[in-house]
Design a protein around this motif. Structure first.
Motif, mmCIF file in Angstrom:
data_model
loop_
_atom_site.group_PDB
_atom_site.id
_atom_site.type_symbol
_atom_site.label_atom_id
_atom_site.label_comp_id
_atom_site.label_asym_id
_atom_site.label_seq_id
_atom_site.Cartn_x
_atom_site.Cartn_y
_atom_site.Cartn_z
ATOM 1 N N CYS A 25 -102.693 46.781 59.164
ATOM 2 C CA CYS A 25 -103.380 47.766 58.318
ATOM 3 C C CYS A 25 -102.907 49.151 58.717
ATOM 4 C CB CYS A 25 -104.890 47.671 58.498
ATOM 5 S SG CYS A 25 -105.552 46.094 57.979
ATOM 6 N N PHE A 26 -102.416 49.897 57.760
ATOM 7 C CA PHE A 26 -101.907 51.236 58.052
ATOM 8 C C PHE A 26 -102.984 52.312 57.960
ATOM 9 C CE2 PHE A 26 -98.224 48.876 56.424
ATOM 10 C CZ PHE A 26 -97.449 48.921 57.568
ATOM 11 N N ARG A 27 -104.191 51.939 57.523
ATOM 12 C CA ARG A 27 -105.241 52.924 57.316
ATOM 13 C C ARG A 27 -106.512 52.626 58.105
ATOM 14 N NH1 ARG A 27 -104.979 56.201 52.561
ATOM 15 N NH2 ARG A 27 -102.956 55.998 51.587
ATOM 16 N N ILE A 28 -106.455 51.748 59.088
ATOM 17 C CA ILE A 28 -107.639 51.406 59.872
ATOM 18 C C ILE A 28 -107.325 51.542 61.358
ATOM 19 C CG2 ILE A 28 -109.362 49.649 60.415
ATOM 20 C CD1 ILE A 28 -108.818 48.407 57.681
ATOM 21 N N TRP A 29 -108.202 52.241 62.086
ATOM 22 C CA TRP A 29 -108.054 52.431 63.523
ATOM 23 C C TRP A 29 -109.368 52.130 64.215
ATOM 24 C CZ3 TRP A 29 -106.205 55.553 59.758
ATOM 25 C CH2 TRP A 29 -104.826 55.772 59.731
ATOM 26 N N SER A 30 -109.282 51.726 65.466
ATOM 27 C CA SER A 30 -110.488 51.575 66.276
ATOM 28 C C SER A 30 -110.372 52.499 67.479
ATOM 29 C CB SER A 30 -110.681 50.125 66.722
ATOM 30 O OG SER A 30 -109.685 49.754 67.647
#
Length: 79
Positions: A25-30
């Motif tokens: 996923c290029f638009r999700i970070w944790s």
């Protein structure tokens, strides 16, 4: 002024923040920060999603340490 001074002295202002991009996923970070008391330390996690129309959606916010705020600003500028 006293409130701001208290925030700087808070133990939450000194915790390390780790950012990871969710694989595939290029638009999700944790983001993770250690949180604990006495001898028990666990990580707390915040999820950030870059919205198609611009802006960031934050789920379960963690402590806004200077490092966390810097990483969020980098994400916002990156896209």
């Amino acid at each position: 002024m006293e409130l701001m001074q208290m925030r700087k002295e808070s133990p939450l202002c000194n915790v390390a923040t780790r950012m990871n991009q969710v694989l595939g996923c290029f638009r999700i970070w944790s983001f993770e920060q250690p949180h604990g008391a006495i001898n028990i330390v666990v990580n707390i996690r915040m999820t950030v999603i870059k919205l198609a129309g611009g802006g960031l959606w934050v789920h379960a916010p963690i402590a806004p340490t200077p490092e966390c705020v810097r990483l969020m600003k980098e994400l916002e500028e990156m896209w």
